[in-house]
Design an enzyme around this catalytic site. Structure first.
Site, mmCIF file in Angstrom:
data_model
loop_
_atom_site.group_PDB
_atom_site.id
_atom_site.type_symbol
_atom_site.label_atom_id
_atom_site.label_comp_id
_atom_site.label_asym_id
_atom_site.label_seq_id
_atom_site.Cartn_x
_atom_site.Cartn_y
_atom_site.Cartn_z
ATOM 1 N N ARG A 224 79.214 40.791 77.598
ATOM 2 C CA ARG A 224 78.227 40.309 76.639
ATOM 3 C C ARG A 224 78.164 38.791 76.733
ATOM 4 N NH1 ARG A 224 76.544 44.598 76.858
ATOM 5 N NH2 ARG A 224 76.145 46.153 75.233
ATOM 6 N N HIS A 272 71.176 41.232 83.967
ATOM 7 C CA HIS A 272 71.680 42.354 83.158
ATOM 8 C C HIS A 272 71.505 43.682 83.906
ATOM 9 C CE1 HIS A 272 72.666 43.462 78.737
ATOM 10 N NE2 HIS A 272 73.205 44.344 79.567
#
Length: 309
Positions: A224, A272
Site C-alpha cells: 500500500r 498497481h
C-alpha cells in the site's frame, strides 16, 4: 438463496460466468443478480467502487465478501455491521509471488546495469553476491507476505519477516513488535512491503526506519502506498542511502504525472499491477465460503474490525 453482485458493470461481465460455474460446482441453489431487493439478500459479493455504499438495508445479509485483498476503504464503514470477508485467492497469491520474486531477483542480480547499459562498455567488474548473502526483510506476514517470503527463502535468501503479532512460518525468521521491527530492518539489503494499510502501519518506512537499512538497500512495495513516507524515501534515494525502489502502489492513484517518482533515476513505477483478483480462482473462494455458510460452518477470511484487516 440470493446473492447480490455489487461492483462496476464491466466487472460483472468478467465474473458472472465463473461465479455461476463455481456455485454450480458447489451444488448450491442460488439466485445471482446485480439487482436484488436489499432485504432479500443473503450474501453480497462486493467491490468498494461498486454501487453499495450503505449496508443498513441489508438486514438479512449473512456475509459480505470482498473482491479485493485490501479492506482499508470499507472496514471503517459504520453501516457495515455484517461479517466481512477479505479476498484470499490462490491466483492473487501466486501472481504476487511471481511479481515480488521477479523484482527482487532483478535488483539482486543488478540486471538494470545491463538492460539499460547497452552502450558498448563491457561491465564485467561487479558480480552479485549469492542469494544466501543477501538478507531480505518482508514486512507483513499475512497470506501474501508469507507466500512471498517462503518463495524467496526457497531461492536461498535469508528472509526475516515482521508482523504486528507473533507468527511462526517455516523457513523464515519471524519477528514482531516495535523491537522486532527495528531488528528486522537493521542491515536489510532488500525490503518488501506487504502490510495492510492501517493507522499503525502508515509511514512505517520513514526517515528513522530507512536509516536502519544496509547502505544502498532496495525497497519493493506492492503493498500500500501510505506505508512509505514519500519525502523520506526520496531524500534517501537522492543521498544514495537507498539504492533503488520499485513501487507499485501510491497514496494517489493513478500517480500524478508531475510526481517526482516518475523521473527519479533510482525509482521504477509500476501501475498497481503486482497482482490482481482473478475471476476464475476468486469465484471458487466465494462459492466455498457461501457453501460453508449454508452448511452452518464458520466463514473463512473474516476481517478483524478492530485490527483493520
Amino acid at each position: 438463496m440470493k446473492i447480490l453482485f455489487s461492483a462496476k458493470p464491466d466487472v460483472w461481465d468478467d465474473y458472472e460466468a465463473p461465479l455461476r460455474r463455481a456455485l454450480d460446482a458447489a451444488g448450491l441453489r442460488y439466485d445471482l443478480s446485480r439487482d436484488h431487493a436489499p432485504g432479500d439478500v443473503d450474501y453480497i459479493v462486493f467491490a468498494p467502487n461498486g454501487p453499495v455504499k450503505d449496508f443498513t438495508p441489508y438486514v438479512n445479509t449473512r456475509l459480505v465478501m470482498g473482491l479485493w485483498a485490501g479492506v482499508e476503504t470499507v472496514v471503517g464503514n459504520e453501516t457495515l455491521t455484517q461479517p466481512l470477508a477479505r479476498m484470499v485467492d490462490d491466483g492473487l497469491t501466486r501472481g504476487m509471488v511471481e511479481w515480488v520474486v521477479g523484482h527482487v531477483m532483478r535488483h539482486h542480480l543488478g540486471l538494470d546495469a545491463h538492460i539499460h547499459g547497452q552502450d558498448g562498455e563491457w561491465r564485467n567488474d561487479v558480480y552479485p553476491p549469492l542469494a544466501q548473502d543477501r538478507p531480505v526483510t518482508v514486512l507483513g506476514l499475512g497470506e501474501l507476505g508469507s507466500a512471498c517470503g517462503q518463495a524467496l527463502a526457497g531461492l536461498g535468501f535469508p528472509v526475516t519477516g515482521w508482523s504486528r503479532s507473533p507468527k511462526r512460518i517455516d523457513g523464515l525468521t519471524c519477528l514482531s513488535g516495535a523491537d522486532g521491527l527495528r531488528d528486522a530492518l537493521t542491515d536489510a539489503q532488500i525490503v518488501v512491503l506487504l502490510l495492510p494499510q492501517t493507522p499503525a502501519t502508515e509511514d512505517i518506512l520513514n526517515a528513522d526506519t530507512l536509516a536502519l537499512l544496509a547502505p544502498g538497500a532496495v525497497i519493493v512495495n506492492p503493498g500500500r502506498g501510505p506505508l512509505i513516507d514519500d519525502d523520506a524515501l526520496l531524500a534517501a534515494l537522492d543521498s544514495g542511502a537507498v539504492g533503488a525502489a520499485t513501487l507499485d502502489v501510491f497514496r494517489t492513484e493513478p500517480l500524478p504525472r508531475d510526481h517526482p517518482y516518475w523521473a527519479h533515476p533510482r525509482v521504477t513505477v509500476t501501475p498497481h499491477i503486482a497482482s490482481t483478483t482473478r475471476p476464475e480462482t476468486a469465484a471458487q473462494v466465494i462459492a466455498a465460503n457461501i457453501a460453508r455458510g449454508e452448511r452452518g460452518e464458520p466463514f473463512l477470511h473474516l476481517v478483524d474490525r478492530t485490527a483493520g484487516y
